[in-house]
Design a protein around this motif. Structure first.
Motif, PDB file in Angstrom:
ATOM      1  N   GLU A   1      19.487  14.312  -0.360  1.00  0.00           N
ATOM      2  CA  GLU A   1      18.645  13.990   0.783  1.00  0.00           C
ATOM      3  C   GLU A   1      17.285  13.447   0.342  1.00  0.00           C
ATOM      4  N   LEU A   2      16.721  14.031  -0.723  1.00  0.00           N
ATOM      5  CA  LEU A   2      15.470  13.504  -1.273  1.00  0.00           C
ATOM      6  C   LEU A   2      15.658  12.068  -1.746  1.00  0.00           C
ATOM      7  N   LEU A   3      16.777  11.823  -2.407  1.00  0.00           N
ATOM      8  CA  LEU A   3      17.067  10.484  -2.911  1.00  0.00           C
ATOM      9  C   LEU A   3      17.206   9.490  -1.757  1.00  0.00           C
ATOM     10  N   ILE A   4      17.862   9.914  -0.692  1.00  0.00           N
ATOM     11  CA  ILE A   4      18.016   9.044   0.477  1.00  0.00           C
ATOM     12  C   ILE A   4      16.653   8.764   1.115  1.00  0.00           C
ATOM     13  N   ASP A   5      15.830   9.810   1.236  1.00  0.00           N
ATOM     14  CA  ASP A   5      14.523   9.656   1.876  1.00  0.00           C
ATOM     15  C   ASP A   5      13.550   8.807   1.061  1.00  0.00           C
ATOM     16  N   PHE A   6      13.504   9.033  -0.262  1.00  0.00           N
ATOM     17  CA  PHE A   6      12.504   8.375  -1.105  1.00  0.00           C
ATOM     18  C   PHE A   6      13.040   7.158  -1.858  1.00  0.00           C
ATOM     19  N   GLY A   7      14.361   7.041  -1.991  1.00  0.00           N
ATOM     20  CA  GLY A   7      14.965   5.902  -2.683  1.00  0.00           C
ATOM     21  C   GLY A   7      14.417   5.740  -4.091  1.00  0.00           C
ATOM     22  N   PRO A   8      14.093   4.508  -4.494  1.00  0.00           N
ATOM     23  CA  PRO A   8      13.614   4.266  -5.856  1.00  0.00           C
ATOM     24  C   PRO A   8      12.240   4.875  -6.139  1.00  0.00           C
ATOM     25  N   ASN A   9      11.567   5.403  -5.117  1.00  0.00           N
ATOM     26  CA  ASN A   9      10.260   6.024  -5.310  1.00  0.00           C
ATOM     27  C   ASN A   9      10.354   7.507  -5.685  1.00  0.00           C
ATOM     28  N   LEU A  10      11.555   8.081  -5.719  1.00  0.00           N
ATOM     29  CA  LEU A  10      11.723   9.472  -6.129  1.00  0.00           C
ATOM     30  C   LEU A  10      11.442   9.578  -7.622  1.00  0.00           C
ATOM     31  N   ARG A  11      10.602  10.486  -8.003  1.00  0.00           N
ATOM     32  CA  ARG A  11      10.165  10.624  -9.402  1.00  0.00           C
ATOM     33  C   ARG A  11      10.409  12.033  -9.918  1.00  0.00           C
ATOM     34  N   MET A  12       9.908  12.294 -11.122  1.00  0.00           N
ATOM     35  CA  MET A  12      10.004  13.602 -11.759  1.00  0.00           C
ATOM     36  C   MET A  12       9.359  14.643 -10.851  1.00  0.00           C
ATOM     37  N   PRO A  13       9.866  15.834 -10.777  1.00  0.00           N
ATOM     38  CA  PRO A  13      10.927  16.392 -11.620  1.00  0.00           C
ATOM     39  C   PRO A  13      12.331  16.155 -11.077  1.00  0.00           C
TER      40      PRO A  13
ATOM     41  N   LYS B   1      19.106  -0.724  -0.586  1.00  0.00           N
ATOM     42  CA  LYS B   1      18.957   0.716  -0.773  1.00  0.00           C
ATOM     43  C   LYS B   1      20.285   1.449  -0.938  1.00  0.00           C
ATOM     44  N   ARG B   2      21.353   0.746  -1.177  1.00  0.00           N
ATOM     45  CA  ARG B   2      22.645   1.402  -1.378  1.00  0.00           C
ATOM     46  C   ARG B   2      22.633   2.118  -2.729  1.00  0.00           C
ATOM     47  N   ILE B   3      23.011   3.404  -2.725  1.00  0.00           N
ATOM     48  CA  ILE B   3      22.976   4.237  -3.929  1.00  0.00           C
ATOM     49  C   ILE B   3      24.402   4.450  -4.422  1.00  0.00           C
ATOM     50  N   ILE B   4      24.629   4.184  -5.711  1.00  0.00           N
ATOM     51  CA  ILE B   4      25.945   4.396  -6.316  1.00  0.00           C
ATOM     52  C   ILE B   4      25.803   5.461  -7.405  1.00  0.00           C
ATOM     53  N   ILE B   5      26.500   6.594  -7.222  1.00  0.00           N
ATOM     54  CA  ILE B   5      26.544   7.626  -8.262  1.00  0.00           C
ATOM     55  C   ILE B   5      27.592   7.166  -9.274  1.00  0.00           C
ATOM     56  N   LEU B   6      27.171   6.962 -10.494  1.00  0.00           N
ATOM     57  CA  LEU B   6      28.033   6.383 -11.526  1.00  0.00           C
ATOM     58  C   LEU B   6      28.732   7.426 -12.379  1.00  0.00           C
ATOM     59  N   HIS B   7      28.036   8.537 -12.653  1.00  0.00           N
ATOM     60  CA  HIS B   7      28.590   9.532 -13.574  1.00  0.00           C
ATOM     61  C   HIS B   7      27.805  10.825 -13.418  1.00  0.00           C
TER      62      HIS B   7
END
Length: 77
Positions: free
Chosen positions: A3-15, A46-52
């Motif tokens: 959900e964080l990844l969906i909300d923030f997209g490429p702006n999600l950072r550490m940790p 903004k499409r996210i692909i989980i690769l591994h």
């Protein structure tokens, strides 16, 4: 974490997330079974692909896991 990844997209950072270079990112969840990692990329906006995904057992991300994710990233892009 997703959900964080969906909300923030490429702006999600550490940790929560770490850039691994060349458009590859690592999401960093923790759980009772250990430290998990999932490598992902963004395609067409903004499409996210989980690769591994894997359970991390060492300090650094193993090269073997990065190779698998990078190969899959080439296939989806």
């Amino acid at each position: 974490m997703i959900e964080l990844l969906i909300d923030f997209g490429p702006n999600l950072r550490m940790p929560h997330s770490k850039a691994m270079g060349d458009g590859l990112f690592e999401i960093r969840p923790k759980g009772k079974a250990g430290i998990g990692r999932a490598l992902y990329c963004f395609v067409k906006g903004k499409r996210i692909i989980i690769l591994h995904a894997f359970i991390k057992k060492s300090q650094a991300t193993p090269q073997k896991e990065l190779i698998i994710a990078r190969k899959r990233m080439k296939e989806v892009k």
